[in-house]
Design a protein around this motif. Structure first.
Motif, PDB file in Angstrom:
ATOM      1  N   TYR A  88       0.802  -1.222   0.000  1.00 15.69           N
ATOM      2  CA  TYR A  88       0.000   0.000   0.000  1.00 15.69           C
ATOM      3  C   TYR A  88       0.839   1.278   0.000  1.00 15.69           C
ATOM      4  O   TYR A  88       0.412   2.318  -0.482  1.00 15.69           O
ATOM      5  CB  TYR A  88      -0.939   0.012   1.200  1.00 15.69           C
ATOM      6  N   ASP A  89       2.071   1.212   0.554  1.00 11.35           N
ATOM      7  CA  ASP A  89       2.910   2.409   0.637  1.00 11.35           C
ATOM      8  C   ASP A  89       3.570   2.763  -0.692  1.00 11.35           C
ATOM      9  O   ASP A  89       4.127   3.846  -0.846  1.00 11.35           O
ATOM     10  CB  ASP A  89       3.969   2.269   1.729  1.00 11.35           C
ATOM     11  N   GLY A  90       3.529   1.848  -1.651  1.00  6.17           N
ATOM     12  CA  GLY A  90       4.066   2.119  -2.980  1.00  6.17           C
ATOM     13  C   GLY A  90       5.572   2.037  -3.111  1.00  6.17           C
ATOM     14  O   GLY A  90       6.108   2.225  -4.194  1.00  6.17           O
ATOM     15  N   SER A  91       6.264   1.755  -2.013  1.00  5.15           N
ATOM     16  CA  SER A  91       7.723   1.697  -2.112  1.00  5.15           C
ATOM     17  C   SER A  91       8.289   0.315  -1.819  1.00  5.15           C
ATOM     18  O   SER A  91       9.441   0.055  -2.133  1.00  5.15           O
ATOM     19  CB  SER A  91       8.375   2.722  -1.177  1.00  5.15           C
ATOM     20  N   ARG A  92       7.502  -0.529  -1.224  1.00  5.12           N
ATOM     21  CA  ARG A  92       7.990  -1.886  -0.916  1.00  5.12           C
ATOM     22  C   ARG A  92       7.127  -2.912  -1.635  1.00  5.12           C
ATOM     23  O   ARG A  92       5.949  -2.679  -1.906  1.00  5.12           O
ATOM     24  CB  ARG A  92       7.952  -2.131   0.587  1.00  5.12           C
ATOM     25  N   LEU A  93       7.743  -4.049  -1.911  1.00  2.00           N
ATOM     26  CA  LEU A  93       7.007  -5.132  -2.557  1.00  2.00           C
ATOM     27  C   LEU A  93       6.089  -5.810  -1.552  1.00  2.00           C
ATOM     28  O   LEU A  93       6.427  -5.937  -0.378  1.00  2.00           O
ATOM     29  CB  LEU A  93       7.978  -6.160  -3.136  1.00  2.00           C
ATOM     30  N   ASN A  94       4.946  -6.278  -2.038  1.00  2.00           N
ATOM     31  CA  ASN A  94       4.056  -7.076  -1.194  1.00  2.00           C
ATOM     32  C   ASN A  94       4.460  -8.549  -1.332  1.00  2.00           C
ATOM     33  O   ASN A  94       5.501  -8.865  -1.922  1.00  2.00           O
ATOM     34  CB  ASN A  94       2.588  -6.834  -1.568  1.00  2.00           C
ATOM     35  N   GLN A  95       3.646  -9.433  -0.807  1.00  5.81           N
ATOM     36  CA  GLN A  95       3.983 -10.866  -0.836  1.00  5.81           C
ATOM     37  C   GLN A  95       4.132 -11.367  -2.274  1.00  5.81           C
ATOM     38  O   GLN A  95       5.076 -12.098  -2.585  1.00  5.81           O
ATOM     39  CB  GLN A  95       2.920 -11.671  -0.088  1.00  5.81           C
ATOM     40  N   LEU A  96       3.229 -10.961  -3.141  1.00  3.54           N
ATOM     41  CA  LEU A  96       3.329 -11.368  -4.540  1.00  3.54           C
ATOM     42  C   LEU A  96       4.591 -10.791  -5.177  1.00  3.54           C
ATOM     43  O   LEU A  96       5.321 -11.498  -5.882  1.00  3.54           O
ATOM     44  CB  LEU A  96       2.086 -10.915  -5.323  1.00  3.54           C
ATOM     45  N   GLY A  97       4.866  -9.513  -4.930  1.00  2.00           N
ATOM     46  CA  GLY A  97       6.067  -8.884  -5.474  1.00  2.00           C
ATOM     47  C   GLY A  97       7.340  -9.552  -4.991  1.00  2.00           C
ATOM     48  O   GLY A  97       8.280  -9.761  -5.761  1.00  2.00           O
ATOM     49  N   ASN A  98       7.380  -9.896  -3.706  1.00  3.42           N
ATOM     50  CA  ASN A  98       8.550 -10.610  -3.169  1.00  3.42           C
ATOM     51  C   ASN A  98       8.699 -11.971  -3.822  1.00  3.42           C
ATOM     52  O   ASN A  98       9.817 -12.411  -4.102  1.00  3.42           O
ATOM     53  CB  ASN A  98       8.448 -10.752  -1.653  1.00  3.42           C
ATOM     54  N   SER A  99       7.589 -12.650  -4.073  1.00  6.04           N
ATOM     55  CA  SER A  99       7.648 -13.950  -4.758  1.00  6.04           C
ATOM     56  C   SER A  99       8.197 -13.797  -6.167  1.00  6.04           C
ATOM     57  O   SER A  99       9.023 -14.598  -6.613  1.00  6.04           O
ATOM     58  CB  SER A  99       6.257 -14.596  -4.810  1.00  6.04           C
ATOM     59  N   VAL A 100       7.751 -12.749  -6.863  1.00  6.87           N
ATOM     60  CA  VAL A 100       8.257 -12.497  -8.217  1.00  6.87           C
ATOM     61  C   VAL A 100       9.756 -12.221  -8.169  1.00  6.87           C
ATOM     62  O   VAL A 100      10.526 -12.755  -8.971  1.00  6.87           O
ATOM     63  CB  VAL A 100       7.486 -11.326  -8.877  1.00  6.87           C
ATOM     64  N   LEU A 101      10.175 -11.389  -7.222  1.00  4.34           N
ATOM     65  CA  LEU A 101      11.599 -11.079  -7.072  1.00  4.34           C
ATOM     66  C   LEU A 101      12.412 -12.339  -6.773  1.00  4.34           C
ATOM     67  O   LEU A 101      13.412 -12.622  -7.436  1.00  4.34           O
ATOM     68  CB  LEU A 101      11.802 -10.048  -5.959  1.00  4.34           C
ATOM     69  N   LEU A 102      11.986 -13.103  -5.773  1.00  4.02           N
ATOM     70  CA  LEU A 102      12.740 -14.301  -5.374  1.00  4.02           C
ATOM     71  C   LEU A 102      12.743 -15.364  -6.464  1.00  4.02           C
ATOM     72  O   LEU A 102      13.766 -16.018  -6.694  1.00  4.02           O
ATOM     73  CB  LEU A 102      12.187 -14.859  -4.062  1.00  4.02           C
TER      74      LEU A 102
END
Length: 135
Positions: free
Chosen positions: A111-125
């Motif tokens: 929600y803060d727009g600067s950190r990845l959420n759980q899905l974003g972290n999964s995509v990154l990892l």
């Protein structure tokens, strides 16, 4: 330095994966940040000369909190990523890009727009894992 202390307890690693947070760009000018990163890489290579350094590029944000100019911060992020890539190319290092993590993919960010959420972290990892498998 954590890396130096880890070398005392075992052999040097074959690879060192570095994922630098882009939040540092809010505190340190891009040119200075690049020089700090380069200096850190040089120290690591002195301690482990056969090790390959892998740079995971700094990610974009949807929103840069406390930034005077989001455009300038994003430009500095791209510039640092480019300079690190050019530097590592001369040193035998590698770079991992994350083309699927972009500001247009709002569903990857918290929600803060600067950190990845759980899905974003999964995509990154998952991207890191796939890249490392192919080394």
């Amino acid at each position: 330095m954590l890396f130096q202390s880890k070398l005392k307890s075992g052999p040097p690693p074959n690879y060192l994966l570095v994922h630098q947070g882009s939040n540092d760009l809010l505190l340190i000018p891009g040119v200075e940040l690049f020089h700090q990163i380069k200096f850190s890489f040089l120290r690591c290579k002195v301690l482990a000369p056969t090790m390959t350094i892998i740079w995971s590029v700094m990610l974009p944000h949807l929103y840069w909190h406390n930034a005077k100019s989001a455009r300038n911060i994003n430009s500095a992020r791209k510039d640092v990523n480019r300079k690190v890539k050019q530097y590592l190319k001369t040193q035998g290092g590698l770079v991992i890009r994350h083309p699927s993590i972009t500001p247009t993919e709002k569903r990857l960010f918290r929600y803060d727009g600067s950190r990845l959420n759980q899905l974003g972290n999964s995509v990154l990892l998952n991207g890191l894992q796939l890249s490392l498998i192919h080394i």
